[in-house]
Design an enzyme around this catalytic site. Structure first.
Site, PDB file in Angstrom:
ATOM      1  N   LYS A 146      -8.264 -30.649 -11.594  1.00  0.00           N
ATOM      2  CA  LYS A 146      -8.494 -31.107 -10.172  1.00  0.00           C
ATOM      3  C   LYS A 146      -7.338 -30.436  -9.240  1.00  0.00           C
ATOM      4  O   LYS A 146      -7.483 -30.248  -8.188  1.00  0.00           O
ATOM      5  CB  LYS A 146      -8.236 -32.717 -10.056  1.00  0.00           C
ATOM      6  CG  LYS A 146      -9.512 -33.378 -10.724  1.00  0.00           C
ATOM      7  CD  LYS A 146      -9.350 -34.886 -10.506  1.00  0.00           C
ATOM      8  CE  LYS A 146     -10.140 -35.841 -11.367  1.00  0.00           C
ATOM      9  NZ  LYS A 146     -11.440 -35.406 -11.756  1.00  0.00           N
TER      10      LYS A 146
ATOM     11  N   GLU B 132      -2.377 -39.396  -5.684  1.00  0.00           N
ATOM     12  CA  GLU B 132      -3.355 -39.567  -4.512  1.00  0.00           C
ATOM     13  C   GLU B 132      -3.137 -40.811  -3.761  1.00  0.00           C
ATOM     14  O   GLU B 132      -3.045 -41.732  -4.443  1.00  0.00           O
ATOM     15  CB  GLU B 132      -4.734 -39.197  -4.502  1.00  0.00           C
ATOM     16  CG  GLU B 132      -5.143 -37.938  -4.513  1.00  0.00           C
ATOM     17  CD  GLU B 132      -6.838 -37.655  -4.990  1.00  0.00           C
ATOM     18  OE1 GLU B 132      -7.416 -38.657  -4.917  1.00  0.00           O
ATOM     19  OE2 GLU B 132      -7.177 -36.560  -5.095  1.00  0.00           O
TER      20      GLU B 132
ATOM     21  N   HIS C 180     -15.136 -46.710 -11.473  1.00  0.00           N
ATOM     22  CA  HIS C 180     -15.099 -45.239 -10.884  1.00  0.00           C
ATOM     23  C   HIS C 180     -16.291 -44.290 -11.509  1.00  0.00           C
ATOM     24  O   HIS C 180     -16.090 -43.225 -11.315  1.00  0.00           O
ATOM     25  CB  HIS C 180     -13.841 -44.677 -11.432  1.00  0.00           C
ATOM     26  CG  HIS C 180     -12.718 -45.200 -10.793  1.00  0.00           C
ATOM     27  ND1 HIS C 180     -12.617 -45.811  -9.541  1.00  0.00           N
ATOM     28  CD2 HIS C 180     -11.670 -46.046 -11.190  1.00  0.00           C
ATOM     29  CE1 HIS C 180     -11.361 -46.459  -9.324  1.00  0.00           C
ATOM     30  NE2 HIS C 180     -10.979 -46.572 -10.647  1.00  0.00           N
TER      31      HIS C 180
ATOM     32  N   ARG D 294     -21.550 -28.060 -12.830  1.00  0.00           N
ATOM     33  CA  ARG D 294     -22.716 -28.249 -13.727  1.00  0.00           C
ATOM     34  C   ARG D 294     -23.714 -28.984 -12.797  1.00  0.00           C
ATOM     35  O   ARG D 294     -23.639 -29.159 -11.822  1.00  0.00           O
ATOM     36  CB  ARG D 294     -22.305 -29.188 -15.131  1.00  0.00           C
ATOM     37  CG  ARG D 294     -21.711 -30.416 -14.383  1.00  0.00           C
ATOM     38  CD  ARG D 294     -21.224 -31.288 -15.263  1.00  0.00           C
ATOM     39  NE  ARG D 294     -20.275 -32.274 -14.867  1.00  0.00           N
ATOM     40  CZ  ARG D 294     -20.589 -33.380 -14.485  1.00  0.00           C
ATOM     41  NH1 ARG D 294     -22.025 -33.641 -14.076  1.00  0.00           N
ATOM     42  NH2 ARG D 294     -19.799 -34.339 -14.167  1.00  0.00           N
TER      43      ARG D 294
HETATM   44  P1  ADP Z   1     -22.025 -37.154 -12.677  1.00  0.00           P
HETATM   45  O1  ADP Z   1     -21.519 -36.987 -11.251  1.00  0.00           O
HETATM   46  O2  ADP Z   1     -22.949 -35.858 -13.055  1.00  0.00           O
HETATM   47  O3  ADP Z   1     -22.696 -38.381 -12.359  1.00  0.00           O
HETATM   48  P2  ADP Z   1     -20.523 -38.174 -14.576  1.00  0.00           P
HETATM   49  O4  ADP Z   1     -18.957 -38.533 -14.137  1.00  0.00           O
HETATM   50  O5  ADP Z   1     -21.323 -39.521 -14.554  1.00  0.00           O
HETATM   51  O6  ADP Z   1     -20.804 -37.212 -13.693  1.00  0.00           O
HETATM   52  O7  ADP Z   1     -20.314 -37.670 -16.158  1.00  0.00           O
HETATM   53  C1  ADP Z   1     -21.797 -37.297 -16.408  1.00  0.00           C
HETATM   54  C2  ADP Z   1     -21.843 -37.140 -17.947  1.00  0.00           C
HETATM   55  O8  ADP Z   1     -20.531 -36.435 -18.508  1.00  0.00           O
HETATM   56  C3  ADP Z   1     -21.319 -38.486 -18.425  1.00  0.00           C
HETATM   57  O9  ADP Z   1     -22.278 -38.701 -19.570  1.00  0.00           O
HETATM   58  C4  ADP Z   1     -20.000 -38.433 -18.881  1.00  0.00           C
HETATM   59  O10 ADP Z   1     -19.645 -39.424 -19.698  1.00  0.00           O
HETATM   60  C5  ADP Z   1     -19.657 -37.329 -19.202  1.00  0.00           C
HETATM   61  N1  ADP Z   1     -18.444 -36.432 -18.467  1.00  0.00           N
HETATM   62  C6  ADP Z   1     -18.182 -36.208 -17.366  1.00  0.00           C
HETATM   63  N2  ADP Z   1     -16.842 -35.660 -17.560  1.00  0.00           N
HETATM   64  C7  ADP Z   1     -16.320 -35.791 -18.542  1.00  0.00           C
HETATM   65  C8  ADP Z   1     -15.346 -35.074 -19.163  1.00  0.00           C
HETATM   66  N3  ADP Z   1     -14.461 -34.448 -18.594  1.00  0.00           N
HETATM   67  N4  ADP Z   1     -14.868 -35.475 -20.594  1.00  0.00           N
HETATM   68  C9  ADP Z   1     -15.935 -35.854 -21.316  1.00  0.00           C
HETATM   69  N5  ADP Z   1     -17.264 -36.205 -20.770  1.00  0.00           N
HETATM   70  C10 ADP Z   1     -17.246 -36.197 -19.535  1.00  0.00           C
HETATM   71  P1  ADP Z   2     -13.908 -38.173 -12.126  1.00  0.00           P
HETATM   72  O1  ADP Z   2     -13.489 -36.820 -12.345  1.00  0.00           O
HETATM   73  O2  ADP Z   2     -13.788 -39.012 -12.823  1.00  0.00           O
HETATM   74  O3  ADP Z   2     -15.246 -38.140 -11.477  1.00  0.00           O
HETATM   75  P2  ADP Z   2     -12.970 -38.121  -9.193  1.00  0.00           P
HETATM   76  O4  ADP Z   2     -11.756 -37.713  -8.430  1.00  0.00           O
HETATM   77  O5  ADP Z   2     -14.196 -37.555  -8.991  1.00  0.00           O
HETATM   78  O6  ADP Z   2     -12.905 -38.337 -10.736  1.00  0.00           O
HETATM   79  O7  ADP Z   2     -12.975 -39.848  -8.741  1.00  0.00           O
HETATM   80  C1  ADP Z   2     -13.922 -40.675  -9.320  1.00  0.00           C
HETATM   81  C2  ADP Z   2     -14.173 -41.877  -8.286  1.00  0.00           C
HETATM   82  O8  ADP Z   2     -12.885 -42.628  -8.262  1.00  0.00           O
HETATM   83  C3  ADP Z   2     -14.538 -41.713  -6.998  1.00  0.00           C
HETATM   84  O9  ADP Z   2     -16.056 -41.558  -6.822  1.00  0.00           O
HETATM   85  C4  ADP Z   2     -13.965 -42.706  -6.217  1.00  0.00           C
HETATM   86  O10 ADP Z   2     -14.927 -44.099  -6.414  1.00  0.00           O
HETATM   87  C5  ADP Z   2     -12.672 -43.076  -7.112  1.00  0.00           C
HETATM   88  N1  ADP Z   2     -11.529 -42.326  -6.615  1.00  0.00           N
HETATM   89  C6  ADP Z   2     -11.100 -41.157  -6.716  1.00  0.00           C
HETATM   90  N2  ADP Z   2      -9.960 -40.845  -6.060  1.00  0.00           N
HETATM   91  C7  ADP Z   2      -9.716 -41.852  -5.130  1.00  0.00           C
HETATM   92  C8  ADP Z   2      -8.974 -42.250  -4.106  1.00  0.00           C
HETATM   93  N3  ADP Z   2      -8.048 -41.230  -3.768  1.00  0.00           N
HETATM   94  N4  ADP Z   2      -8.982 -43.300  -3.291  1.00  0.00           N
HETATM   95  C9  ADP Z   2      -9.771 -44.396  -3.663  1.00  0.00           C
HETATM   96  N5  ADP Z   2     -10.866 -44.075  -4.597  1.00  0.00           N
HETATM   97  C10 ADP Z   2     -10.634 -42.751  -5.362  1.00  0.00           C
END
Ligand code: ADP
Ligand code: ADP
Ligand code: MG
Length: 501
Positions: free
Chosen positions: A118, A202, A237, A294
């Site tokens: 990130k 953040e 989240h 992806r």
């Molecule tokens: P999307 O935005 O596609 O909905 P998710 O966060 O729900 O993404 O993740 C999609 C799938 O990939 C889920 O099965 C989640 O458990 C897996 N996943 C996502 N990121 C990672 C990671 N960094 N390591 C392991 N599994 C991950």
């Molecule tokens: P991941 O890789 O686990 O998907 P993200 O950065 O996409 O991580 O964040 C996943 C979720 O966490 C977001 O959809 C939001 O709901 C919450 N989130 C992430 N960053 C923030 C933030 N700065 N403030 C509030 N909520 C956040």
């Protein structure tokens, strides 16, 4: 230009099936790989060829790169589609695939690497003046310095794992007093989940909406966006309900966000399908969160409103074909909503509820799409993500899509385990969801287990019928014809109880 004739899908369940369906439409042969836990899965039967690659734990099967590449060699495979999760965002895997002369249906290893962190992603995107959430630009190595930055940003803040995904490695810190404790937790969670304990800070946006943009890029620098998806209904989240378009943005914000997303993709020379995620505050200021390199779980809602088959485009791009869709060709038509049907008990903190699908009857009809990977009688394995299916509805507007969703949820019959269906039905009928005022705190603010125990009108009617049946059974004068009528409504009532509880 290489033509792909045979694809191996390095994944399982619904997404493996979904990819194979498009491959079949394109006249491309398919190879499934599977673990011992998935021997009877539909994705295994659907494929033209299928090979067992190991024991149930994903480290021995779906993550076993050597075995997957060996199957490719043995069966004369041209290309690998990684789906989501598993190896899909593993730059080392994408590199190996290329090195052995196969096509990886996804972006370059370099793009995956940059966007997989990130922090590196933010640094790359900063070339294009993309709005960012205030925070630390680098991983934290000095806690005192980090605390100073945190208080200058203002609490609450969020500690996030740079390598994070799937909502893991994220901790909200309400005040400086909690800082050290939450920091320790975030680091150890990140280390355990991703083998990388780097974390950063953040500002915690308190009432945010999660809005993301689908992008497609080819090998010649053409990048387009396919509008937004709103995914603000989350638990831990992680998304449970997604829709396109978002009810919360204006055409101007859509254009601006789309433009930013294309630039984020450009910042890492992106090709293939990808998603740029943003968070938007109450004043509709949006900030870049991360890019997922992806196919995303919720991609079907975009397919429904644009008419574009994203997997088909991914395959064409991987073959080296230029994009044939121009930005001006794209239009939003109608509204689509997706709910994720997880084997989880919403009344017990959304914990997985693994078991056997004793009853499994899926909904159907106009405007309903079900992407699933299980059949009646199958067990949901404990080894993987407990998602059973994605239920997608499409209508000419949001209200129709919501109505269709409620109807489809009521048709869905699942027994043997708890699912997120009753929770999703609750969401569809909640004022905050219907009027668009919801944000990512929906679950915490509006949901508690008791909201699911209230009976629907139908159930109350069923209950009344049941009571009258019991009473009339006890009565010696009851006529057989009445009993029959009563029995029908009793069994319907039972079916509904299974379907929604
Ligand atoms: P999307 O935005 O596609 O909905 P998710 O966060 O729900 O993404 O993740 C999609 C799938 O990939 C889920 O099965 C989640 O458990 C897996 N996943 C996502 N990121 C990672 C990671 N960094 N390591 C392991 N599994 C991950
Ligand atoms: P991941 O890789 O686990 O998907 P993200 O950065 O996409 O991580 O964040 C996943 C979720 O966490 C977001 O959809 C939001 O709901 C919450 N989130 C992430 N960053 C923030 C933030 N700065 N403030 C509030 N909520 C956040
Ligand atoms: Mg994310």
């Amino acid at each position: 230009m290489p033509q792909i004739r045979k694809i191996l899908i390095a994944n399982r369940g619904e997404i493996a099936l979904r990819i194979m369906r498009t491959a079949r439409e394109m006249g491309i042969a398919t190879v499934a790989v599977f673990s011992e836990a998935d021997r009877t899965s539909p994705h295994v039967r659907y494929a033209d060829e299928a090979v067992c690659i190991g024991a149930a734990p994903s480290s021995e099967s779906y993550l076993n790169i050597d075995k997957i590449l060996k199957v490719c060699e043995d069966l004369g495979v041209d290309a690998i589609h990684p789906g989501y999760g598993f190896l899909s965002e593993n730059a080392g895997f994408a590199k190996r695939v290329k090195e052995v002369g196969l096509i990886f249906i996804g972006p370059s290893p370099e793009s995956i690497e940059v966007m997989g962190s990130k922090l590196a992603a933010k640094q790359a995107a900063s070339k294009y003046n993309i709005p960012m959430v205030p925070g630390t630009p680098d991983a934290i190595d000095d806690r005192d310095e980090a605390k100073r930055i945190a208080s200058s940003i203002g609490y609450p803040i969020l500690i996030k794992a740079s390598a994070g995904g799937g909502g893991k490695g994220m901790r909200v810190v309400e005040s400086e007093a909690e800082f050290d404790e939450q920091m320790d937790r975030a680091v150890s969670e990140a280390q355990a989940a991703f083998g990388d304990g780097s974390v950063f800070i953040e500002k915690y946006i308190t009432s945010p909406k999660h809005i993301e943009i689908q992008v497609l890029g080819d090998h010649y620098g053409n990048i387009i966006h396919l509008f937004e998806r709103e995914c603000s209904i989350q638990r831990r989240h992680q998304k449970v309900v997604e829709e396109a378009p978002s009810i919360s943005i204006t055409p101007e914000i859509r254009e601006e966000m789309g433009h930013c997303a294309v630039n984020v993709a450009r910042s890492c020379n992106y090709y293939g399908a990808g998603t740029v995620e943003f968070i938007m505050d109450e004043n509709r200021n949006f900030y870049f969160l991360e890019m997922n390199t992806r196919l995303q779980v919720e991609h079907p809602v975009t397919e429904m409103i644009t008419g574009v088959d994203l997997v088909k485009e991914m395959i064409r791009i991987a073959e080296g074909q230029p994009l044939v869709i121009a930005q001006e060709d794209l239009q939003i038509r109608g509204h689509a909503i997706e709910i994720r049907v997880y084997a989880e008990d919403a009344t017990n903190h959304f914990l997985p509820d693994i078991g056997t699908l004793h009853t499994y009857v899926k909904p159907d009809g106009n405007g309903v799409r079900v992407d699933d990977g299980f059949e009646q009688g199958m067990e949901i394995p404990i080894y993987y993500d407990p998602m059973i299916a994605k239920l997608i509805t499409y209508g000419e507007n949001r209200e129709t899509a919501i109505r269709k969703m409620v109807r489809a949820i009521d048709e869905y019959q699942i027994s043997g385990l708890q699912t997120t269906l009753p929770f999703c039905r609750f969401v569809m009928q909640h004022d905050a969801f219907v009027n668009g005022s919801f944000d990512t705190n929906f679950v915490g603010r509006y949901f508690s287990p008791d909201v699911l125990s209230t009976k629907t009108d139908d159930e109350v009617a069923g209950l009344a019928a049941l009571i009258s049946a019991l009473l009339s059974d006890a009565s010696p004068e009851s006529k057989p014809v009445q009993n029959e009528e009563v029995n029908t409504s009793t069994s319907k009532w039972k079916a509904r109880r299974f379907a929604t509880h």
